[in-house]
Design a protein around this motif. Sequence first.
Motif, PDB file in Angstrom:
ATOM      1  N   ASP A  58       0.729  -1.254  -0.170  1.00 29.67           N
ATOM      2  CA  ASP A  58       0.136   0.206   0.179  1.00 29.67           C
ATOM      3  C   ASP A  58       0.893   1.203   0.056  1.00 29.67           C
ATOM      4  N   PHE A  59       0.292   2.199  -0.699  1.00 30.12           N
ATOM      5  CA  PHE A  59       1.257   3.603  -0.752  1.00 30.12           C
ATOM      6  C   PHE A  59       0.223   4.717  -0.670  1.00 30.12           C
ATOM      7  N   ILE A  60       0.719   5.994  -0.004  1.00 30.31           N
ATOM      8  CA  ILE A  60      -0.060   7.110   0.231  1.00 30.31           C
ATOM      9  C   ILE A  60       0.911   8.002  -0.765  1.00 30.31           C
ATOM     10  N   ALA A  61       0.402   8.588  -1.931  1.00 35.17           N
ATOM     11  CA  ALA A  61       1.190   9.794  -2.553  1.00 35.17           C
ATOM     12  C   ALA A  61       0.811  11.041  -2.481  1.00 35.17           C
ATOM     13  N   GLY A  62       1.567  11.835  -2.112  1.00 38.49           N
ATOM     14  CA  GLY A  62       1.005  13.372  -1.865  1.00 38.49           C
ATOM     15  C   GLY A  62       0.972  13.688  -0.507  1.00 38.49           C
ATOM     16  N   PHE A  63       1.580  13.041   0.646  1.00 39.16           N
ATOM     17  CA  PHE A  63       1.388  13.273   2.003  1.00 39.16           C
ATOM     18  C   PHE A  63       1.957  14.497   2.225  1.00 39.16           C
ATOM     19  N   PRO A  64       1.172  15.469   3.254  1.00 39.78           N
ATOM     20  CA  PRO A  64       1.467  16.712   3.434  1.00 39.78           C
ATOM     21  C   PRO A  64       3.138  16.976   3.647  1.00 39.78           C
ATOM     22  N   ALA A  77      12.839   3.551  -4.443  1.00 37.16           N
ATOM     23  CA  ALA A  77      13.042   2.251  -3.474  1.00 37.16           C
ATOM     24  C   ALA A  77      11.673   1.331  -3.965  1.00 37.16           C
ATOM     25  N   ALA A  78      10.827   1.877  -4.530  1.00 40.28           N
ATOM     26  CA  ALA A  78       9.659   0.767  -5.076  1.00 40.28           C
ATOM     27  C   ALA A  78      10.153  -0.023  -6.045  1.00 40.28           C
ATOM     28  N   ASP A  79      10.884   0.851  -7.009  1.00 38.56           N
ATOM     29  CA  ASP A  79      11.356   0.105  -8.342  1.00 38.56           C
ATOM     30  C   ASP A  79      12.514  -0.915  -7.981  1.00 38.56           C
ATOM     31  N   GLU A  80      13.074  -0.990  -6.922  1.00 40.70           N
ATOM     32  CA  GLU A  80      14.017  -1.746  -6.607  1.00 40.70           C
ATOM     33  C   GLU A  80      13.357  -2.914  -5.719  1.00 40.70           C
ATOM     34  N   LEU A  81      12.418  -2.819  -5.392  1.00 37.62           N
ATOM     35  CA  LEU A  81      11.461  -4.006  -4.602  1.00 37.62           C
ATOM     36  C   LEU A  81      10.899  -4.963  -5.737  1.00 37.62           C
ATOM     37  N   PRO A  82      10.856  -6.042  -5.531  1.00 38.56           N
ATOM     38  CA  PRO A  82      10.304  -7.046  -6.493  1.00 38.56           C
ATOM     39  C   PRO A  82       8.679  -7.151  -6.184  1.00 38.56           C
ATOM     40  N   LEU A  83       8.103  -5.970  -6.393  1.00 40.87           N
ATOM     41  CA  LEU A  83       6.461  -5.872  -6.174  1.00 40.87           C
ATOM     42  C   LEU A  83       5.731  -6.711  -7.403  1.00 40.87           C
ATOM     43  N   THR A  84       4.901  -7.246  -7.168  1.00 36.37           N
ATOM     44  CA  THR A  84       3.927  -7.989  -7.944  1.00 36.37           C
ATOM     45  C   THR A  84       2.885  -7.223  -8.113  1.00 36.37           C
ATOM     46  N   TYR A  85       2.278  -6.132  -7.219  1.00 35.69           N
ATOM     47  CA  TYR A  85       1.234  -5.542  -7.592  1.00 35.69           C
ATOM     48  C   TYR A  85       1.307  -4.419  -6.293  1.00 35.69           C
ATOM     49  N   ALA A  86       0.476  -3.414  -6.626  1.00 38.56           N
ATOM     50  CA  ALA A  86       0.532  -2.469  -5.585  1.00 38.56           C
ATOM     51  C   ALA A  86      -0.768  -1.611  -5.409  1.00 38.56           C
ATOM     52  N   HIS A  87      -1.391  -1.425  -4.204  1.00 40.82           N
ATOM     53  CA  HIS A  87      -2.551  -0.454  -4.133  1.00 40.82           C
ATOM     54  C   HIS A  87      -1.874   0.730  -3.649  1.00 40.82           C
ATOM     55  N   VAL A  88      -2.454   1.828  -4.407  1.00 39.93           N
ATOM     56  CA  VAL A  88      -1.901   3.411  -4.287  1.00 39.93           C
ATOM     57  C   VAL A  88      -3.020   4.345  -4.255  1.00 39.93           C
ATOM     58  N   PHE A  89      -3.092   5.303  -3.348  1.00 39.52           N
ATOM     59  CA  PHE A  89      -3.911   6.090  -2.960  1.00 39.52           C
ATOM     60  C   PHE A  89      -3.398   7.546  -2.783  1.00 39.52           C
ATOM     61  N   PRO A  90      -3.769   8.778  -3.634  1.00 44.34           N
ATOM     62  CA  PRO A  90      -3.524  10.121  -3.244  1.00 44.34           C
ATOM     63  C   PRO A  90      -3.870  10.249  -1.808  1.00 44.34           C
ATOM     64  N   TYR A  91      -3.272  11.050  -1.045  1.00 46.85           N
ATOM     65  CA  TYR A  91      -3.432  11.436   0.301  1.00 46.85           C
ATOM     66  C   TYR A  91      -4.931  12.094   0.309  1.00 46.85           C
ATOM     67  N   SER A  92      -5.583  11.517   1.366  1.00 51.31           N
ATOM     68  CA  SER A  92      -7.122  12.046   1.739  1.00 51.31           C
ATOM     69  C   SER A  92      -6.987  12.639   3.098  1.00 51.31           C
ATOM     70  N   ARG A  93      -7.100  14.164   2.969  1.00 53.02           N
ATOM     71  CA  ARG A  93      -7.286  14.804   4.364  1.00 53.02           C
ATOM     72  C   ARG A  93      -8.274  14.541   5.155  1.00 53.02           C
ATOM     73  N   ARG A  94      -8.146  14.008   6.409  1.00 54.57           N
ATOM     74  CA  ARG A  94      -9.162  13.558   7.304  1.00 54.57           C
ATOM     75  C   ARG A  94      -9.157  14.455   8.420  1.00 54.57           C
ATOM     76  N   PRO A  95     -10.389  15.214   8.552  1.00 50.41           N
ATOM     77  CA  PRO A  95     -10.379  16.075   9.726  1.00 50.41           C
ATOM     78  C   PRO A  95     -10.103  15.313  11.018  1.00 50.41           C
ATOM     79  N   GLY A  96      -9.613  15.968  11.862  1.00 52.34           N
ATOM     80  CA  GLY A  96      -9.323  15.539  13.484  1.00 52.34           C
ATOM     81  C   GLY A  96      -8.135  14.828  13.376  1.00 52.34           C
ATOM     82  N   THR A  97      -7.298  14.567  12.339  1.00 49.08           N
ATOM     83  CA  THR A  97      -6.146  13.745  12.414  1.00 49.08           C
ATOM     84  C   THR A  97      -4.890  14.934  12.500  1.00 49.08           C
ATOM     85  N   ARG A  98      -3.615  14.673  12.841  1.00 55.77           N
ATOM     86  CA  ARG A  98      -2.554  15.475  12.993  1.00 55.77           C
ATOM     87  C   ARG A  98      -2.174  16.024  11.482  1.00 55.77           C
ATOM     88  N   ALA A  99      -2.314  15.078  10.814  1.00 56.43           N
ATOM     89  CA  ALA A  99      -1.904  15.397   9.152  1.00 56.43           C
ATOM     90  C   ALA A  99      -2.563  16.520   8.377  1.00 56.43           C
TER      91      ALA A  99
END
Length: 432
Positions: free
Chosen positions: A293-299, A312-334
């Motif tokens: 799992d990856f989050i892209a565009g974290f603050p 680094a992801a290119d160096e890993l022998p990944l066979t698939y990935a779930h990728v999400f752009p960062y979603s701002r959640r109220p109440g979290t530090r981020a």
Amino acid sequence: MFAFHIRTLGCRINQYETQALRESWLARGFTEAGDPGGADLIVVNSCAVTANAVADTRAALRSLARQAPGARLVVTGCACEFCPDDLAAIQGVERVVPQRGKAGLAAWPETPPAPGPKEFPDFALADSPRARALLKVQDGCSHGCSYCVVPSTRGPSRSRPPAEAVAEARRLLASGLREIVISGINLRHYGREWGTEWTLWRLVREMETELAPEWAGRARLRLSSLDPAQLTEEAADTLLGSRMLCPHLHLSLQSLSPTVLGRMNRGHTSPEAVADFVRLLGREVPVLGLGADFIAGFPGETEAEFAETLAAADELPLTYAHVFPYSRRPGTRAASMPDQVPGPEAKARAAALRKLAEAKKEDFLHFLAGMRHLEMVLEDPDAGTGSEATFAPCRLIEIPEWAAPRQLLPCRPEGVSGGAVLVRPDPPKENA
């Protein structure tokens, strides 16, 4: 006769809990309505992990209220902890049941659900509507990643007693299932409330001790998402010594930039340690499925930090990935961190990671297509689709009458098409 309809959004744990409610209601003599218009009770099992998940919950409730104006409409799950007043205000919603009250829905409508104690929720399965059964062994999270609402929606970590997990696995195998996914919200926290000697890896070994004498070679266990900090020496010993675990890991990486991981409050994760563990495992396991799992565009993520993750992801022998752009959640530090990455840039970075992962997946599928033998679980008998031990998708070139869903089906790979390995089933020995 009382009829119910359930709409499930979000994670595998929600799917598990929905199935537990379904089994409870069917055992009480209720019927399940495929069409919500024929239901007396409609339950939406909600998700809050992203803004889109909450929006999907609201949309589902409005749609179901229009389709079944006479039904009792109930919403439960994580969104009920996140924005209960907003959900209660939706026209047609009769009750908002918090996450801790979800198990109490099994007694509905005689006993209205109420929040239960902060212990492992009282859910259990005897069967599964899917070919790959879920086995929930852990709930909640006590870590607190800076972007995540789960600790506030599901509460602190709680673990399922090992004997209960083994008993449920036996029930699922006896029902005809041949793949069980050991699941939780944060499996890294399994057993923490019982002392440091208890870990997920000890649970896996306990399950193998009980199940392998009868089921090794006839059924398989799979691990759901793991925190990279779980990749310890004990993990390697357990994985390499297992007779039932699939050669497959799915890692909650989120980023491979140390500075971004620090802002995520995931500094316990080392990209170098992940790479070292995967290399170690790869030397012993000839074919390994590796998802992430990856989050892209974290603050605050700079172009250079994203480039670190991409490289680094290119160096890993990944066979698939779930990728999400960062979603701002109220109440979290981020949510209040400076230098929020613009939405279009976060989506562009996510697209770049997905492109890399898709290329790696395609290469892996072609590698599998060159093998002499694979064993898939048939998930959709009409489409002839399923997955093999590394979690790679497979599709039958022909679907013989004897190919039963749920079973481990020996196959011969013959090519790749449409993101799946094309396989031809081997007939059972008695028909050969």
